[in-house]
Design an enzyme around this catalytic site. Sequence first.
Site, short mmCIF file in Angstrom:
data_model
loop_
_atom_site.label_atom_id
_atom_site.label_comp_id
_atom_site.label_asym_id
_atom_site.label_seq_id
_atom_site.Cartn_x
_atom_site.Cartn_y
_atom_site.Cartn_z
N ASP A 86 -7.32 -1.15 3.69
CA ASP A 86 -6.77 -2.32 3.01
C ASP A 86 -6.78 -3.60 3.86
OD1 ASP A 86 -4.57 -1.84 4.60
OD2 ASP A 86 -3.50 -0.76 3.04
N ASP B 204 0.87 -1.16 0.00
CA ASP B 204 0.00 0.00 0.00
C ASP B 204 0.92 1.22 0.00
OD1 ASP B 204 -2.36 1.55 0.65
OD2 ASP B 204 -1.57 1.65 2.69
N ASP C 202 -1.22 -0.72 6.00
CA ASP C 202 -1.46 -0.18 7.34
C ASP C 202 -2.88 -0.48 7.79
OD1 ASP C 202 -2.87 1.48 5.71
OD2 ASP C 202 -1.99 3.34 6.42
#
Length: 390
Positions: A281, A84, A277
Amino acid sequence: RVYTPAVVAIALLTAIIPSLVTGEWHKWVYTAMTFLVISCPCALVISVPLSFFGGIGCASKQGVLVKGSNYLEALSHAEIVVMDKTGTLTEGKFHVTQQNAVGISEAEQLELAALAESASNHPIGQSLREAYGKELDTSRVQDIQESAGHGVSALVDGKKVLAGNAAYLQEAGLEPLVPRQTGTAVHVAVDGVYAGYLLIADVVKPHSAAAIKGLKQAGVRKTVMLTGDAEPVAKAVSAELGLDEYHAGLLPGDKVDQIETLLAAKQPKENLAFVGDGINDAPVLSRADVGIAMGALGSDAAIEAADVVLMDDDPAKIALAMRIARRTLRIVYQNIVFALAIKFACLVLGALGLASMWTAIFADVGVMVLAVLNATRALYTKDLAKKNVQ
Ligand code: ADP
Ligand code: MG
């Protein structure tokens, strides 16, 4: 279910059949007992889990929590690493670089955005509150709705305020301006009227570039970045870090689709690791073969969904964790081969009546001690940690 009955049966046959033939009961019962001592699988059953515990302990000393030996094994075969952007490769601490207020003052625009973001735990929300700097009077805000990967809407002083990316405002039928500078734009609308944007910028974590290089050195075939942020920002970060591939403008559901595509395209023996994190996600973290979460900045959902947690959010620890995992697996295989080879040789000698009880004890306890000593190597990190200093 198989090994023990088989070994006991062979021992019984060794004790009885040659004795019936030769009449030497003492000799053959003793041989059968020697065989039984050799066949005890201590070395294997003790040293294999011990090596894994050593590896997990070694990783945790480095601030990497691995939730089980199976994840250590999965990590050792990670060939594709997907990351990410916000909060993983970048600090997730945005500061306002430019403000373009339309129809309202800049101070008012920042205040409305900060109030609308008053309940958000997204790094952007937190950063806007920090940029505002003053105490937020949350009694002025009602009806906050956060749309993942999009932005927030709230009633501030009775006015409907939207703060989010361009797609979010377009959905509300507005036409946001296109900023000329690169950066993440937070567009603001008040009561259905476009009120300009705040351009915010994030910085890449100091270790991110080294982390990507470290992954390549550790044998990772492909590094991919998935982000909900806009294309220009994603492109800049990806180029700066030397990533193989990036996909921008993704909603949380799109990230899952991208992971599915990557999972379908990989070789059967390869594993896919996702690093995030957990803010927007967490679903992908649990879908990947190995989910790696940022422990300090990350959300509780991420830490819950992940298999591996990086306590200090340092992406360089991913390659270190992979090296620890590979070394642990190497030690495990060494122990399996060593223990089985010696056992097998001694078993054959034992069954033929060529091994003494002392050989048997070496094959059992001696091999176990050696295998355990080898397993403790998994605990030590010196050489690995040194390689990690960049
Ligand atoms: P990333 O995948 O890089 O971690 P996210 O999926 O968390 O990014 O967010 C994607 C985009 O959605 C952000 O770049 C931002 O434009 C917008 N966004 C998400 N949450 C918010 C919020 N609370 N306030 C403003 N914008 C937001
Ligand atoms: Mg994120």
